[in-house]
Design a protein around this motif. Structure first.
Motif, PDB file in Angstrom:
ATOM      1  N   LEU A  34       0.873  -1.166   0.000  1.00 29.56           N
ATOM      2  CA  LEU A  34       0.000   0.000   0.000  1.00 29.56           C
ATOM      3  C   LEU A  34       0.913   1.220   0.000  1.00 29.56           C
ATOM      4  N   ASP A  35       0.770   2.066  -0.997  1.00 31.26           N
ATOM      5  CA  ASP A  35       1.689   3.195  -1.164  1.00 31.26           C
ATOM      6  C   ASP A  35       1.095   4.446  -0.517  1.00 31.26           C
ATOM      7  N   ALA A  36       1.710   4.902   0.587  1.00 33.58           N
ATOM      8  CA  ALA A  36       1.246   6.101   1.283  1.00 33.58           C
ATOM      9  C   ALA A  36       2.047   7.337   0.886  1.00 33.58           C
ATOM     10  N   THR A  37       2.785   7.257  -0.218  1.00 31.38           N
ATOM     11  CA  THR A  37       3.523   8.429  -0.699  1.00 31.38           C
ATOM     12  C   THR A  37       2.588   9.618  -0.846  1.00 31.38           C
ATOM     13  N   CYS A  38       2.980  10.757  -0.286  1.00 31.88           N
ATOM     14  CA  CYS A  38       2.175  11.966  -0.422  1.00 31.88           C
ATOM     15  C   CYS A  38       1.965  12.264  -1.910  1.00 31.88           C
ATOM     16  N   PRO A  39       0.735  12.557  -2.321  1.00 29.24           N
ATOM     17  CA  PRO A  39       0.495  12.863  -3.739  1.00 29.24           C
ATOM     18  C   PRO A  39       1.342  14.019  -4.265  1.00 29.24           C
ATOM     19  N   LEU A  40       1.715  14.950  -3.392  1.00 25.23           N
ATOM     20  CA  LEU A  40       2.557  16.058  -3.853  1.00 25.23           C
ATOM     21  C   LEU A  40       3.992  15.592  -4.087  1.00 25.23           C
ATOM     22  N   VAL A  41       4.453  14.614  -3.321  1.00 23.47           N
ATOM     23  CA  VAL A  41       5.762  14.010  -3.573  1.00 23.47           C
ATOM     24  C   VAL A  41       5.708  13.223  -4.883  1.00 23.47           C
ATOM     25  N   ALA A  42       4.627  12.462  -5.066  1.00 23.58           N
ATOM     26  CA  ALA A  42       4.462  11.704  -6.312  1.00 23.58           C
ATOM     27  C   ALA A  42       4.445  12.645  -7.517  1.00 23.58           C
ATOM     28  N   LYS A  43       3.889  13.831  -7.337  1.00 20.23           N
ATOM     29  CA  LYS A  43       3.857  14.816  -8.417  1.00 20.23           C
ATOM     30  C   LYS A  43       5.269  15.271  -8.783  1.00 20.23           C
ATOM     31  N   VAL A  44       6.131  15.446  -7.784  1.00 18.83           N
ATOM     32  CA  VAL A  44       7.529  15.798  -8.045  1.00 18.83           C
ATOM     33  C   VAL A  44       8.199  14.683  -8.846  1.00 18.83           C
ATOM     34  N   HIS A  45       7.935  13.422  -8.467  1.00 12.03           N
ATOM     35  CA  HIS A  45       8.498  12.293  -9.216  1.00 12.03           C
ATOM     36  C   HIS A  45       8.074  12.377 -10.683  1.00 12.03           C
ATOM     37  N   SER A  46       6.788  12.615 -10.920  1.00 13.28           N
ATOM     38  CA  SER A  46       6.274  12.681 -12.293  1.00 13.28           C
ATOM     39  C   SER A  46       6.913  13.823 -13.071  1.00 13.28           C
ATOM     40  N   GLN A  47       7.094  14.965 -12.404  1.00  9.11           N
ATOM     41  CA  GLN A  47       7.725  16.106 -13.062  1.00  9.11           C
ATOM     42  C   GLN A  47       9.146  15.757 -13.487  1.00  9.11           C
ATOM     43  N   GLY A  48       9.900  15.148 -12.569  1.00  6.65           N
ATOM     44  CA  GLY A  48      11.282  14.788 -12.875  1.00  6.65           C
ATOM     45  C   GLY A  48      11.374  13.799 -14.016  1.00  6.65           C
ATOM     46  N   ILE A  49      10.493  12.799 -14.010  1.00  6.30           N
ATOM     47  CA  ILE A  49      10.484  11.798 -15.079  1.00  6.30           C
ATOM     48  C   ILE A  49      10.140  12.462 -16.413  1.00  6.30           C
ATOM     49  N   ARG A  50       9.178  13.387 -16.399  1.00  2.00           N
ATOM     50  CA  ARG A  50       8.794  14.079 -17.630  1.00  2.00           C
ATOM     51  C   ARG A  50       9.949  14.927 -18.175  1.00  2.00           C
ATOM     52  N   TYR A  51      10.608  15.665 -17.282  1.00  2.00           N
ATOM     53  CA  TYR A  51      11.727  16.499 -17.735  1.00  2.00           C
ATOM     54  C   TYR A  51      12.860  15.643 -18.304  1.00  2.00           C
ATOM     55  N   ALA A  52      13.159  14.522 -17.625  1.00  2.00           N
ATOM     56  CA  ALA A  52      14.216  13.630 -18.129  1.00  2.00           C
ATOM     57  C   ALA A  52      13.834  13.081 -19.497  1.00  2.00           C
ATOM     58  N   GLY A  53      12.532  12.785 -19.681  1.00  2.00           N
ATOM     59  CA  GLY A  53      12.058  12.279 -20.962  1.00  2.00           C
ATOM     60  C   GLY A  53      12.170  13.302 -22.079  1.00  2.00           C
ATOM     61  N   GLN A  54      12.220  14.580 -21.715  1.00  2.00           N
ATOM     62  CA  GLN A  54      12.390  15.651 -22.700  1.00  2.00           C
ATOM     63  C   GLN A  54      13.857  15.878 -23.056  1.00  2.00           C
ATOM     64  N   GLY A  55      14.736  15.089 -22.444  1.00  2.00           N
ATOM     65  CA  GLY A  55      16.162  15.217 -22.712  1.00  2.00           C
ATOM     66  C   GLY A  55      16.858  16.253 -21.862  1.00  2.00           C
ATOM     67  N   ARG A  56      16.191  16.733 -20.822  1.00  2.00           N
ATOM     68  CA  ARG A  56      16.788  17.736 -19.939  1.00  2.00           C
ATOM     69  C   ARG A  56      17.583  17.065 -18.816  1.00  2.00           C
ATOM     70  N   THR A  57      18.634  17.719 -18.385  1.00  2.47           N
ATOM     71  CA  THR A  57      19.368  17.285 -17.202  1.00  2.47           C
ATOM     72  C   THR A  57      18.636  17.811 -15.981  1.00  2.47           C
ATOM     73  N   VAL A  58      18.297  16.924 -15.062  1.00  5.46           N
ATOM     74  CA  VAL A  58      17.446  17.284 -13.930  1.00  5.46           C
ATOM     75  C   VAL A  58      18.290  17.666 -12.715  1.00  5.46           C
ATOM     76  N   VAL A  59      17.914  18.786 -12.101  1.00  7.26           N
ATOM     77  CA  VAL A  59      18.529  19.249 -10.855  1.00  7.26           C
ATOM     78  C   VAL A  59      17.455  19.184  -9.773  1.00  7.26           C
ATOM     79  N   LEU A  60      17.763  18.491  -8.690  1.00  9.46           N
ATOM     80  CA  LEU A  60      16.844  18.381  -7.558  1.00  9.46           C
ATOM     81  C   LEU A  60      17.309  19.320  -6.450  1.00  9.46           C
ATOM     82  N   ILE A  61      16.440  20.232  -6.038  1.00  6.52           N
ATOM     83  CA  ILE A  61      16.737  21.131  -4.928  1.00  6.52           C
ATOM     84  C   ILE A  61      16.248  20.454  -3.650  1.00  6.52           C
ATOM     85  N   GLY A  62      17.168  20.149  -2.743  1.00 12.38           N
ATOM     86  CA  GLY A  62      16.760  19.444  -1.531  1.00 12.38           C
ATOM     87  C   GLY A  62      17.926  19.189  -0.604  1.00 12.38           C
ATOM     88  N   HIS A  63      17.638  18.448   0.470  1.00 14.43           N
ATOM     89  CA  HIS A  63      18.629  18.144   1.502  1.00 14.43           C
ATOM     90  C   HIS A  63      19.145  16.717   1.324  1.00 14.43           C
TER      91      HIS A  63
END
Length: 308
Positions: A92-121
């Motif tokens: 059962l996946d309790a991942t916050c939907p807003l975290v899942a949205k970040v995952h989707s954004q990153g996957i989409r950007y990578a699929g566009q051929g962009r180099t992804v930078v994650l801002i975080g700790h």
């Protein structure tokens, strides 16, 4: 003394959903239900769920084959999902939907051929999970200095995504540095950044205008709770992080006329009440709630638990 409660404070919709998933899984399947990592970063929440039959583990290899397993609100890497599937775990996946949205954004950007930078700790469970989901090399930055040290050529198409426990205010300078360095850059709109993080930080700034002392109820390993305490300090108000009322030092508040109280997104209201009770043992208190945003957002539960 006057005790002024921040609005909003405490549980966000993602935390409410994650805890409810564990509770409903226990109701449907019975104990034990295994949870990978702390469901949210709060000892009281973890201990309460443990008393009901949840078993917390750090690795799915600790879970018996076929057992019901919940992934925490922070999200997990794809490799964790694959290992769980290999062990036949009922996930059962309790991942916050807003975290899942970040995952989707990153996957989409990578699929566009962009180099992804994650801002975080570095090392935060959410960041570890995101790094393990976005394909290709993902560059982690936590400061403007780290942006300047990125080994990405300036003419490279770049995209950035952000850890959800960082607010617009936290990321503004880093995003500006990325935009100054890279001409071809994409990123999520401001409204895509976690509403709960921004709202709680804004409410602490409001407290900082009127409070003599600020108490932040939250766990020491909670990123968003620590940031709330830092913001109180940035307002030139003595600010302290307390897990519950037992951590209150009477000397902090003995001479205060107004004590501001808030809570991180993973801290339940019962702990806020405990801190107020501790304040009452120092001096009589008058409690009021600051005007602020009333959050009405809720997130859908997994279909198999929604009918319970």
């Amino acid at each position: 003394m006057k005790v002024l409660l921040a609005q909003p404070r405490g549980f966000c919709a993602g935390v409410v959903r994650a805890i409810e998933i564990v509770e409903r899984a226990l109701a449907k399947h019975g104990a034990p239900v295994y949870v990978r990592h702390e469901i949210v970063h709060n000892r009281h929440v973890v201990e309460t769920l443990t008393s009901k039959g949840a078993v917390f583990v750090e690795d799915v290899c600790e879970v018996p084959p076929g057992a019901v397993t919940v992934f925490s609100a922070h999200g997990v890497a794809r490799s964790v999902e694959d290992e769980a599937a290999g062990r036949g775990l009922r996930v059962l996946d309790a991942t916050c939907p807003l975290v899942a949205k970040v995952h989707s954004q990153g996957i989409r950007y990578a699929g566009q051929g962009r180099t992804v930078v994650l801002i975080g700790h570095a090392g935060h469970p959410e960041v570890v999970g995101t790094l393990g989901r976005v394909p290709g090399p993902v560059h982690l930055v936590g400061s403007v200095a780290e942006v300047e040290a990125l080994p990405i050529p300036r003419d490279t198409p770049v995209a950035y995504i952000t850890q959800t426990t960082l607010s617009v205010d936290d990321t503004r300078g880093i995003i500006a540095a990325l935009q100054a360095r890279y001409a071809d850059i994409a990123g999520p709109e401001t409204r895509d950044i976690c509403y709960a993080t921004q709202n709680r930080q804004s409410s602490v700034r409001d407290l900082g205008r009127v409070a003599d002392v600020i108490l932040v109820v939250g766990a020491s390993n909670s990123s968003n709770s620590n940031r709330l305490r830092e913001i109180g300090g940035e307002c030139d108000v003595p600010s302290y992080l307390v897990a519950d009322g037992s951590m209150l030092d009477a000397a902090w508040v003995r001479d205060a006329d107004v004590v501001g109280v808030t809570a991180g997104a993973s801290a339940p209201e019962v702990l806020v009440d405990d801190v107020i009770d501790a304040l009452r043992r120092v001096r009589p208190v008058e409690v009021s709630i600051m005007p602020g945003i009333e959050e009405t957002i809720s997130f859908r539960l997994p279909a198999e638990l929604a009918d319970l």
